[in-house]
Design a protein around this motif. Structure first.
Motif, PDB file in Angstrom:
ATOM      1  N   UNK A   1      23.886   1.459   1.679  1.00  0.00           N
ATOM      2  CA  UNK A   1      24.267   1.472   3.085  1.00  0.00           C
ATOM      3  C   UNK A   1      24.165   0.068   3.646  1.00  0.00           C
ATOM      4  N   UNK A   2      25.189  -0.341   4.398  1.00  0.00           N
ATOM      5  CA  UNK A   2      25.166  -1.678   4.967  1.00  0.00           C
ATOM      6  C   UNK A   2      26.106  -1.791   6.150  1.00  0.00           C
ATOM      7  N   UNK A   3      26.004  -2.911   6.868  1.00  0.00           N
ATOM      8  CA  UNK A   3      26.796  -3.111   8.078  1.00  0.00           C
ATOM      9  C   UNK A   3      27.777  -4.273   7.962  1.00  0.00           C
ATOM     10  N   UNK A   4      28.158  -4.623   6.758  1.00  0.00           N
ATOM     11  CA  UNK A   4      29.076  -5.738   6.572  1.00  0.00           C
ATOM     12  C   UNK A   4      30.517  -5.291   6.808  1.00  0.00           C
ATOM     13  N   UNK A   5      31.259  -6.076   7.568  1.00  0.00           N
ATOM     14  CA  UNK A   5      32.675  -5.805   7.797  1.00  0.00           C
ATOM     15  C   UNK A   5      33.447  -5.937   6.480  1.00  0.00           C
ATOM     16  N   UNK A   6      34.644  -5.320   6.380  1.00  0.00           N
ATOM     17  CA  UNK A   6      35.432  -5.464   5.150  1.00  0.00           C
ATOM     18  C   UNK A   6      35.702  -6.939   4.843  1.00  0.00           C
ATOM     19  N   UNK A   7      35.443  -7.324   3.620  1.00  0.00           N
ATOM     20  CA  UNK A   7      35.688  -8.697   3.169  1.00  0.00           C
ATOM     21  C   UNK A   7      37.003  -8.693   2.406  1.00  0.00           C
ATOM     22  N   UNK A   8      38.024  -9.286   3.013  1.00  0.00           N
ATOM     23  CA  UNK A   8      39.366  -9.244   2.416  1.00  0.00           C
ATOM     24  C   UNK A   8      39.681 -10.466   1.567  1.00  0.00           C
ATOM     25  N   UNK A   9      38.871 -11.500   1.658  1.00  0.00           N
ATOM     26  CA  UNK A   9      39.146 -12.711   0.875  1.00  0.00           C
ATOM     27  C   UNK A   9      38.580 -12.628  -0.534  1.00  0.00           C
ATOM     28  N   UNK A  10      37.654 -11.702  -0.768  1.00  0.00           N
ATOM     29  CA  UNK A  10      37.055 -11.539  -2.088  1.00  0.00           C
ATOM     30  C   UNK A  10      38.045 -10.787  -2.986  1.00  0.00           C
ATOM     31  N   UNK A  11      38.399 -11.358  -4.085  1.00  0.00           N
ATOM     32  CA  UNK A  11      39.382 -10.758  -4.981  1.00  0.00           C
ATOM     33  C   UNK A  11      38.746  -9.970  -6.125  1.00  0.00           C
ATOM     34  N   UNK A  12      37.479  -9.668  -5.995  1.00  0.00           N
ATOM     35  CA  UNK A  12      36.762  -8.890  -7.007  1.00  0.00           C
ATOM     36  C   UNK A  12      36.568  -7.460  -6.504  1.00  0.00           C
ATOM     37  N   UNK A  13      36.730  -6.498  -7.396  1.00  0.00           N
ATOM     38  CA  UNK A  13      36.523  -5.096  -7.059  1.00  0.00           C
ATOM     39  C   UNK A  13      35.045  -4.810  -6.850  1.00  0.00           C
ATOM     40  N   UNK A  14      34.734  -4.018  -5.835  1.00  0.00           N
ATOM     41  CA  UNK A  14      33.367  -3.523  -5.616  1.00  0.00           C
ATOM     42  C   UNK A  14      33.205  -2.281  -6.480  1.00  0.00           C
ATOM     43  N   UNK A  15      32.222  -2.289  -7.352  1.00  0.00           N
ATOM     44  CA  UNK A  15      32.034  -1.174  -8.272  1.00  0.00           C
ATOM     45  C   UNK A  15      31.027  -0.188  -7.699  1.00  0.00           C
ATOM     46  N   UNK A  16      31.447   1.062  -7.523  1.00  0.00           N
ATOM     47  CA  UNK A  16      30.559   2.128  -7.077  1.00  0.00           C
ATOM     48  C   UNK A  16      29.845   2.708  -8.291  1.00  0.00           C
ATOM     49  N   UNK A  17      30.595   3.035  -9.312  1.00  0.00           N
ATOM     50  CA  UNK A  17      30.052   3.412 -10.617  1.00  0.00           C
ATOM     51  C   UNK A  17      31.107   3.058 -11.667  1.00  0.00           C
ATOM     52  N   UNK A  18      30.898   3.475 -12.903  1.00  0.00           N
ATOM     53  CA  UNK A  18      31.819   3.069 -13.966  1.00  0.00           C
ATOM     54  C   UNK A  18      33.242   3.568 -13.744  1.00  0.00           C
ATOM     55  N   UNK A  19      33.410   4.616 -12.944  1.00  0.00           N
ATOM     56  CA  UNK A  19      34.735   5.198 -12.716  1.00  0.00           C
ATOM     57  C   UNK A  19      35.372   4.819 -11.386  1.00  0.00           C
TER      58      UNK A  19
ATOM     59  N   UNK B   1      41.873  -5.699   1.227  1.00  0.00           N
ATOM     60  CA  UNK B   1      42.834  -6.794   1.307  1.00  0.00           C
ATOM     61  C   UNK B   1      43.457  -6.778   2.699  1.00  0.00           C
ATOM     62  N   UNK B   2      43.982  -7.930   3.114  1.00  0.00           N
ATOM     63  CA  UNK B   2      44.560  -8.026   4.452  1.00  0.00           C
ATOM     64  C   UNK B   2      45.852  -7.227   4.605  1.00  0.00           C
TER      65      UNK B   2
ATOM     66  N   UNK C   1      42.552  -4.447  11.357  1.00  0.00           N
ATOM     67  CA  UNK C   1      43.004  -3.552  10.297  1.00  0.00           C
ATOM     68  C   UNK C   1      43.008  -4.310   8.977  1.00  0.00           C
ATOM     69  N   UNK C   2      42.965  -3.560   7.911  1.00  0.00           N
ATOM     70  CA  UNK C   2      43.111  -4.093   6.564  1.00  0.00           C
ATOM     71  C   UNK C   2      43.455  -2.918   5.662  1.00  0.00           C
ATOM     72  N   UNK C   3      43.603  -3.177   4.393  1.00  0.00           N
ATOM     73  CA  UNK C   3      43.883  -2.135   3.422  1.00  0.00           C
ATOM     74  C   UNK C   3      42.696  -1.976   2.494  1.00  0.00           C
ATOM     75  N   UNK C   4      42.367  -0.743   2.177  1.00  0.00           N
ATOM     76  CA  UNK C   4      41.375  -0.468   1.143  1.00  0.00           C
ATOM     77  C   UNK C   4      42.116   0.178  -0.020  1.00  0.00           C
ATOM     78  N   UNK C   5      41.872  -0.354  -1.204  1.00  0.00           N
ATOM     79  CA  UNK C   5      42.462   0.202  -2.412  1.00  0.00           C
ATOM     80  C   UNK C   5      41.348   0.761  -3.282  1.00  0.00           C
TER      81      UNK C   5
END
Length: 169
Positions: A100-118, A124-125, A156-160
């Motif tokens: 849990x955190x309060x960070x706004x979406x970071x669209x400049x980071x080109x690395x995937x955030x891993x929740x688990x192996x799947x 992205x902007x 706004x931004x896009x979440x993939x």
């Protein structure tokens, strides 16, 4: 001397039993006590207003059999990201907070955030920005999300999402 030794033995035994109970509780999925992500937010928020207004403030919710990605704005426009683990017991789903955190979406980071192996996600902007991201051979699902900054300005931004568990991998 005997009293000190006796006290020390009782203290160590008591402490060891408490640790064993906690490990057993954790191993038996005792941390999965919430029946929904909303219940966690309601139970653990400082003000129930966050929970009560969740439908007008919810930004994004994605759930598979193992995890939940939950994004929302509080009534004061604070942006929250929660990741939950999901377990099914007796035909009913239960949730445990993973992150849990309060960070706004970071669209400049080109690395995937891993929740688990799947499960992975990335912000992205623009919709076409995903073309510049290594998707590891997968076709991610994208959603445009709208959220507010603390000053009330809407962004706004896009979440993939890449969910290998939905692809049969």
């Amino acid at each position: 001397m005997k009293k000190v030794l006796k006290f020390l033995i009782v203290f160590i035994l008591t402490f060891s039993i408490q640790i064993a109970i906690f490990i057993l509780w954790y191993a038996l999925d005792g941390r999965y006590i919430y029946e929904s992500p909303y219940e966690y937010v309601k139970t653990n928020s400082e003000c129930n207003e966050i929970y009560d207004s969740r439908f007008e403030k919810e930004v994004f919710l994605y759930e598979n059999d193992d995890n939940v990605i939950y994004l929302y704005n509080s009534p004061s426009n604070e942006f929250f990201t929660y990741i939950f683990d999901v377990k099914e017991k007796d035909g009913k789903k239960y949730y445990s907070l993973n992150y849990g955190g309060t960070m706004l979406p970071i669209t400049w980071n080109k690395e995937w955030e891993e929740v688990d192996k799947n499960l992975k996600y990335i912000f992205v902007d623009y919709q076409d920005d995903i073309k510049d991201i290594d998707c590891m051979g997968y076709e991610p699902e994208g959603t445009k999300i709208y959220y507010k900054l603390e000053d009330g300005k809407e962004e706004s931004c896009w979440i993939y999402i890449i969910d290998k568990s939905q692809n049969g991998d």
